[in-house]
Design an enzyme around this catalytic site. Structure first.
Site, PDB file in Angstrom:
ATOM      1  N   CYS A  50       8.338   6.346  -5.736  1.00  9.91           N
ATOM      2  CA  CYS A  50       7.823   5.653  -4.328  1.00  9.91           C
ATOM      3  C   CYS A  50       8.435   4.317  -4.381  1.00  9.91           C
ATOM      4  CB  CYS A  50       6.505   5.889  -4.199  1.00  9.91           C
ATOM      5  SG  CYS A  50       5.943   7.816  -3.769  1.00  9.91           S
TER       6      CYS A  50
ATOM      7  N   HIS B 238       4.201   2.935   0.107  1.00  5.71           N
ATOM      8  CA  HIS B 238       2.696   2.838  -0.021  1.00  5.71           C
ATOM      9  C   HIS B 238       2.059   1.640  -0.799  1.00  5.71           C
ATOM     10  CE1 HIS B 238       2.092   3.857  -4.230  1.00  5.71           C
ATOM     11  NE2 HIS B 238       3.128   4.788  -4.212  1.00  5.71           N
TER      12      HIS B 238
END
Length: 175
Positions: free
Chosen positions: A137, A121
């Site tokens: 992440c 992301h």
């Protein structure tokens, strides 16, 4: 245009490498987990092994769109918004949600990457790349995330490992 068929994320390099038919087409700086590598739920670590892009979220949203719970809040990140919510783990622009492909390693049970909500992301451009600072992440610059999103098809394979580029490339079967 989806032209990539493999993403390789090197923890050592803090880089994402994009391939098509074994040919390197793309290299981007990333930020993986501050806590290092690991697969356990709740560890805050980046999971290793072979994954796939299970979902692509955010098509058509503006650059730096703020996503929470995989939905757009209607906000676009700004320094003022950042000051208003200090300490927020900013998920911006687009999400490529990963699912593990190796049962017992990164799929099912306490090591399930998908259930851990591990994404590629965007992140505020004020955040450094090339240093492990995420909560598990893989963070990218917003412009890089936007460009990558268009090039990655659903179910694209994503390999995450600790070796630096020349070392792991010699061991890969790109077919």
């Amino acid at each position: 245009m989806s032209d990539l068929d493999l993403l390789h994320i090197s923890i050592a390099d803090q880089a994402l490498y994009g391939f098509r038919a074994g040919r390197l087409l793309l290299s981007l700086p990333v930020s993986t987990a501050f806590n290092g590598v690991g697969e356990l739920n709740g560890s805050g670590c980046t999971p290793r092994g072979l994954h796939q892009v299970r979902a692509k979220i955010g098509a058509g949203l503006p650059l730096a769109a703020v996503l929470r719970g995989r939905r757009w809040t209607g906000e676009v990140w700004s320094p003022e918004l950042h000051r208003q919510f200090p300490g927020r783990d900013w998920i911006l622009t687009r999400i490529l949600w990963l699912s593990g492909l190796e049962p017992g390693r990164n799929r099912l049970g306490e090591v399930d990457t998908f259930r851990r909500y591990i994404y590629l992301h965007g992140t505020p451009d004020t955040e450094p790349m090339g240093a492990p600072l995420s909560h598990g992440c893989i963070r990218l610059r917003n412009a890089d995330m936007l460009a990558l999103f268009e090039r990655v098809p659903p179910h694209c394979k994503v390999r995450i490992d600790e070796a630096p580029y020349p070392q792991w490339a010699a061991d890969q079967d790109f077919t």
